[in-house]
Scaffold this motif. Structure first.
Motif, PDB file in Angstrom:
ATOM      1  N   ALA A   1      -0.882 -34.294 -27.127  1.00  0.00           N
ATOM      2  CA  ALA A   1      -1.667 -33.055 -27.186  1.00  0.00           C
ATOM      3  C   ALA A   1      -2.644 -33.003 -26.015  1.00  0.00           C
ATOM      4  O   ALA A   1      -3.194 -34.030 -25.608  1.00  0.00           O
ATOM      5  N   LYS A   2      -2.866 -31.826 -25.497  1.00  0.00           N
ATOM      6  CA  LYS A   2      -3.802 -31.680 -24.378  1.00  0.00           C
ATOM      7  C   LYS A   2      -5.233 -31.913 -24.836  1.00  0.00           C
ATOM      8  O   LYS A   2      -6.055 -32.453 -24.090  1.00  0.00           O
ATOM      9  N   ALA A   3      -5.537 -31.502 -26.065  1.00  0.00           N
ATOM     10  CA  ALA A   3      -6.886 -31.704 -26.597  1.00  0.00           C
ATOM     11  C   ALA A   3      -6.899 -31.392 -28.083  1.00  0.00           C
ATOM     12  O   ALA A   3      -6.009 -30.715 -28.603  1.00  0.00           O
ATOM     13  N   LEU A   4      -7.918 -31.905 -28.740  1.00  0.00           N
ATOM     14  CA  LEU A   4      -8.207 -31.551 -30.129  1.00  0.00           C
ATOM     15  C   LEU A   4      -9.325 -30.515 -30.081  1.00  0.00           C
ATOM     16  O   LEU A   4     -10.373 -30.752 -29.472  1.00  0.00           O
ATOM     17  N   VAL A   5      -9.095 -29.362 -30.687  1.00  0.00           N
ATOM     18  CA  VAL A   5     -10.065 -28.265 -30.652  1.00  0.00           C
ATOM     19  C   VAL A   5     -10.754 -28.191 -32.005  1.00  0.00           C
ATOM     20  O   VAL A   5     -10.093 -28.042 -33.036  1.00  0.00           O
ATOM     21  N   VAL A   6     -12.069 -28.308 -32.009  1.00  0.00           N
ATOM     22  CA  VAL A   6     -12.831 -28.313 -33.253  1.00  0.00           C
ATOM     23  C   VAL A   6     -13.779 -27.120 -33.271  1.00  0.00           C
ATOM     24  O   VAL A   6     -14.559 -26.916 -32.338  1.00  0.00           O
ATOM     25  N   VAL A   7     -13.683 -26.323 -34.328  1.00  0.00           N
ATOM     26  CA  VAL A   7     -14.552 -25.158 -34.487  1.00  0.00           C
ATOM     27  C   VAL A   7     -15.646 -25.477 -35.495  1.00  0.00           C
ATOM     28  O   VAL A   7     -15.370 -25.989 -36.582  1.00  0.00           O
ATOM     29  N   GLY A   8     -16.897 -25.191 -35.137  1.00  0.00           N
ATOM     30  CA  GLY A   8     -18.021 -25.459 -36.028  1.00  0.00           C
ATOM     31  C   GLY A   8     -19.096 -26.261 -35.339  1.00  0.00           C
ATOM     32  O   GLY A   8     -18.912 -26.771 -34.227  1.00  0.00           O
ATOM     33  N   LYS A   9     -20.233 -26.389 -36.005  1.00  0.00           N
ATOM     34  CA  LYS A   9     -21.390 -27.057 -35.415  1.00  0.00           C
ATOM     35  C   LYS A   9     -21.530 -28.517 -35.819  1.00  0.00           C
ATOM     36  O   LYS A   9     -22.282 -29.260 -35.213  1.00  0.00           O
ATOM     37  N   GLY A  10     -20.847 -28.926 -36.865  1.00  0.00           N
ATOM     38  CA  GLY A  10     -21.054 -30.264 -37.401  1.00  0.00           C
ATOM     39  C   GLY A  10     -20.533 -31.378 -36.508  1.00  0.00           C
ATOM     40  O   GLY A  10     -19.773 -31.160 -35.563  1.00  0.00           O
ATOM     41  N   HIS A  11     -20.949 -32.601 -36.842  1.00  0.00           N
ATOM     42  CA  HIS A  11     -20.486 -33.787 -36.130  1.00  0.00           C
ATOM     43  C   HIS A  11     -19.003 -34.006 -36.399  1.00  0.00           C
ATOM     44  O   HIS A  11     -18.529 -33.811 -37.514  1.00  0.00           O
ATOM     45  N   VAL A  12     -18.257 -34.409 -35.375  1.00  0.00           N
ATOM     46  CA  VAL A  12     -16.824 -34.677 -35.520  1.00  0.00           C
ATOM     47  C   VAL A  12     -16.643 -36.160 -35.852  1.00  0.00           C
ATOM     48  O   VAL A  12     -16.746 -37.022 -34.983  1.00  0.00           O
ATOM     49  N   ALA A  13     -16.412 -36.456 -37.128  1.00  0.00           N
ATOM     50  CA  ALA A  13     -16.178 -37.833 -37.555  1.00  0.00           C
ATOM     51  C   ALA A  13     -14.700 -38.142 -37.397  1.00  0.00           C
ATOM     52  O   ALA A  13     -13.841 -37.359 -37.815  1.00  0.00           O
ATOM     53  N   THR A  14     -14.391 -39.283 -36.796  1.00  0.00           N
ATOM     54  CA  THR A  14     -12.992 -39.609 -36.499  1.00  0.00           C
ATOM     55  C   THR A  14     -12.582 -40.947 -37.101  1.00  0.00           C
ATOM     56  O   THR A  14     -11.900 -41.751 -36.473  1.00  0.00           O
ATOM     57  N   PHE A  15     -13.002 -41.196 -38.330  1.00  0.00           N
ATOM     58  CA  PHE A  15     -12.617 -42.426 -39.018  1.00  0.00           C
ATOM     59  C   PHE A  15     -11.091 -42.505 -39.102  1.00  0.00           C
ATOM     60  O   PHE A  15     -10.440 -41.554 -39.512  1.00  0.00           O
ATOM     61  N   GLY A  16     -10.536 -43.648 -38.677  1.00  0.00           N
ATOM     62  CA  GLY A  16      -9.086 -43.808 -38.734  1.00  0.00           C
ATOM     63  C   GLY A  16      -8.378 -43.483 -37.434  1.00  0.00           C
ATOM     64  O   GLY A  16      -7.156 -43.579 -37.347  1.00  0.00           O
TER      65      GLY A  16
ATOM     66  N   GLU B   1      -9.132 -35.647 -25.570  1.00  0.00           N
ATOM     67  CA  GLU B   1     -10.251 -34.743 -25.280  1.00  0.00           C
ATOM     68  C   GLU B   1     -10.559 -33.908 -26.521  1.00  0.00           C
ATOM     69  O   GLU B   1      -9.649 -33.451 -27.212  1.00  0.00           O
ATOM     70  N   VAL B   2     -11.839 -33.726 -26.803  1.00  0.00           N
ATOM     71  CA  VAL B   2     -12.271 -32.871 -27.910  1.00  0.00           C
ATOM     72  C   VAL B   2     -13.014 -31.681 -27.319  1.00  0.00           C
ATOM     73  O   VAL B   2     -13.991 -31.840 -26.595  1.00  0.00           O
ATOM     74  N   ILE B   3     -12.525 -30.477 -27.621  1.00  0.00           N
ATOM     75  CA  ILE B   3     -13.152 -29.247 -27.142  1.00  0.00           C
ATOM     76  C   ILE B   3     -13.826 -28.579 -28.333  1.00  0.00           C
ATOM     77  O   ILE B   3     -13.196 -28.367 -29.369  1.00  0.00           O
ATOM     78  N   ARG B   4     -15.100 -28.240 -28.188  1.00  0.00           N
ATOM     79  CA  ARG B   4     -15.862 -27.662 -29.288  1.00  0.00           C
ATOM     80  C   ARG B   4     -16.096 -26.166 -29.082  1.00  0.00           C
ATOM     81  O   ARG B   4     -16.383 -25.709 -27.979  1.00  0.00           O
ATOM     82  N   PHE B   5     -15.973 -25.420 -30.166  1.00  0.00           N
ATOM     83  CA  PHE B   5     -16.338 -24.007 -30.187  1.00  0.00           C
ATOM     84  C   PHE B   5     -17.170 -23.765 -31.435  1.00  0.00           C
ATOM     85  O   PHE B   5     -16.854 -24.277 -32.508  1.00  0.00           O
ATOM     86  N   GLU B   6     -18.209 -22.960 -31.298  1.00  0.00           N
ATOM     87  CA  GLU B   6     -19.061 -22.663 -32.449  1.00  0.00           C
ATOM     88  C   GLU B   6     -18.375 -21.687 -33.400  1.00  0.00           C
ATOM     89  O   GLU B   6     -18.527 -21.776 -34.619  1.00  0.00           O
ATOM     90  N   ALA B   7     -17.592 -20.769 -32.854  1.00  0.00           N
ATOM     91  CA  ALA B   7     -16.941 -19.739 -33.672  1.00  0.00           C
ATOM     92  C   ALA B   7     -15.447 -19.698 -33.397  1.00  0.00           C
ATOM     93  O   ALA B   7     -15.001 -19.933 -32.267  1.00  0.00           O
ATOM     94  N   LEU B   8     -14.670 -19.381 -34.418  1.00  0.00           N
ATOM     95  CA  LEU B   8     -13.219 -19.304 -34.288  1.00  0.00           C
ATOM     96  C   LEU B   8     -12.822 -18.233 -33.274  1.00  0.00           C
ATOM     97  O   LEU B   8     -11.890 -18.431 -32.478  1.00  0.00           O
ATOM     98  N   GLU B   9     -13.514 -17.105 -33.304  1.00  0.00           N
ATOM     99  CA  GLU B   9     -13.176 -16.012 -32.394  1.00  0.00           C
ATOM    100  C   GLU B   9     -13.266 -16.438 -30.927  1.00  0.00           C
ATOM    101  O   GLU B   9     -12.430 -16.054 -30.103  1.00  0.00           O
ATOM    102  N   ALA B  10     -14.283 -17.247 -30.619  1.00  0.00           N
ATOM    103  CA  ALA B  10     -14.452 -17.711 -29.237  1.00  0.00           C
ATOM    104  C   ALA B  10     -13.298 -18.624 -28.836  1.00  0.00           C
ATOM    105  O   ALA B  10     -12.818 -18.567 -27.699  1.00  0.00           O
ATOM    106  N   ALA B  11     -12.848 -19.448 -29.763  1.00  0.00           N
ATOM    107  CA  ALA B  11     -11.727 -20.350 -29.478  1.00  0.00           C
ATOM    108  C   ALA B  11     -10.447 -19.562 -29.226  1.00  0.00           C
ATOM    109  O   ALA B  11      -9.716 -19.830 -28.264  1.00  0.00           O
TER     110      ALA B  11
ATOM    111  N   LEU C   1      -5.884 -27.271 -33.304  1.00  0.00           N
ATOM    112  CA  LEU C   1      -7.160 -26.652 -33.661  1.00  0.00           C
ATOM    113  C   LEU C   1      -7.507 -26.957 -35.119  1.00  0.00           C
ATOM    114  O   LEU C   1      -6.711 -26.700 -36.019  1.00  0.00           O
ATOM    115  N   LEU C   2      -8.703 -27.496 -35.320  1.00  0.00           N
ATOM    116  CA  LEU C   2      -9.199 -27.810 -36.661  1.00  0.00           C
ATOM    117  C   LEU C   2     -10.393 -26.922 -36.975  1.00  0.00           C
ATOM    118  O   LEU C   2     -11.385 -26.909 -36.250  1.00  0.00           O
ATOM    119  N   ASN C   3     -10.264 -26.175 -38.052  1.00  0.00           N
ATOM    120  CA  ASN C   3     -11.360 -25.307 -38.494  1.00  0.00           C
ATOM    121  C   ASN C   3     -11.353 -25.298 -40.022  1.00  0.00           C
ATOM    122  O   ASN C   3     -10.778 -24.425 -40.640  1.00  0.00           O
TER     123      ASN C   3
END
Length: 243
Positions: A58-73, A82-92, A36-38
């Motif tokens: 890993a089963k997935a990368l979990v990203v919290v927030g609304k911004g674009h997920v840049a994956t340089f590198g 798999e990338v799973i998105r959540f707008e808020a940490l609490e929801a994740a 989980l990245l927040n």
């Protein structure tokens, strides 16, 4: 009726930590973990974490927030992770607690356990902190525990977040007895297989809501731009008529 829950969940509920990992492996099911990245702000770090997530299963990368997920590198591993998105940490947190997963913060706190001891006991979400200040108080408050990576040299206070993530992921995969991936014949590297089509992946409710919110914002901006254009055209026509 048979229990619909996955075998790894039933194995974890019925046995001890080490026994459950072995039971899940014997049943052909991996005890899963997520990263989980927040607050990780640098695209290169996100990309490197994604690459390690791919390598260590890993089963997935979990990203919290609304911004674009840049994956340089990420070196193309974004097609396999798999990338799973959540707008808020609490929801994740709510989502993964419902799956029976434990939230472990990777941080050098006073009560953190050493990853050298592999202190895992089932499905786990590894939460990584910001490159500068680490986990915030809010993030620490939702963690079920903490792990840290012991240092044996005296020249640095902490590791780069992507390096730390890789170390902890490898430790979890080792504890959970993941099967080593195949190596490419005739080459000194592991075999890279064709990744799944990201477009076919089922989306979470949070992701669908985020997608709808973005669509609504785009439509609102387009309508606003069209209205401004119409107003400008009307003003120009009126000015020409009175000239």
């Amino acid at each position: 009726p048979s229990d619909p829950r996955p075998r790894w969940y039933l194995a974890m509920a019925a046995s001890s930590s080490a026994e459950s990992a072995a039971a899940a492996a014997a049943g052909g099911e991996r005890v899963p973990f997520w990263v989980l990245l927040n607050g990780v702000s640098k695209a290169k770090n996100v990309g490197n974490i994604m690459r390690s997530a791919c390598a260590f299963g890993a089963k997935a990368l979990v990203v919290v927030g609304k911004g674009h997920v840049a994956t340089f590198g990420s070196k193309g591993t974004n097609k396999h992770v798999e990338v799973i998105r959540f707008e808020a940490l609490e929801a994740a947190i709510e989502h993964f607690h419902a799956l029976g997963a434990r939230i472990l913060g990777v941080e050098i706190t006073s009560d953190a356990l050493s990853v050298a001891d592999e202190p895992f006991d089932g499905p786990t979400v590894l939460m990584m902190g910001n490159e500068g200040h680490g986990l915030t108080d809010k993030q620490k408050a939702v963690c079920d525990g903490f792990v840290y990576i012991p240092h044996f040299g005296n020249g640095t206070a902490s590791l780069n977040v992507s390096v730390a993530a890789g170390v902890v992921m490898h430790r979890f995969a080792s504890w959970a007895r993941y099967t080593e991936h195949k190596r490419e014949e005739g080459a000194d590297k592991f075999l890279v297989e064709k990744g799944p089509d990201p477009a076919t992946r089922p989306r979470t409710e949070a992701e669908l809501a985020l997608r709808e919110e973005r669509r609504a914002r785009r439509e609102a901006k387009a309508a606003e731009a069209a209205a401004q254009g119409s107003s400008s055209s009307s003003s120009s026509a009126a000015a020409e008529a009175t000239a």
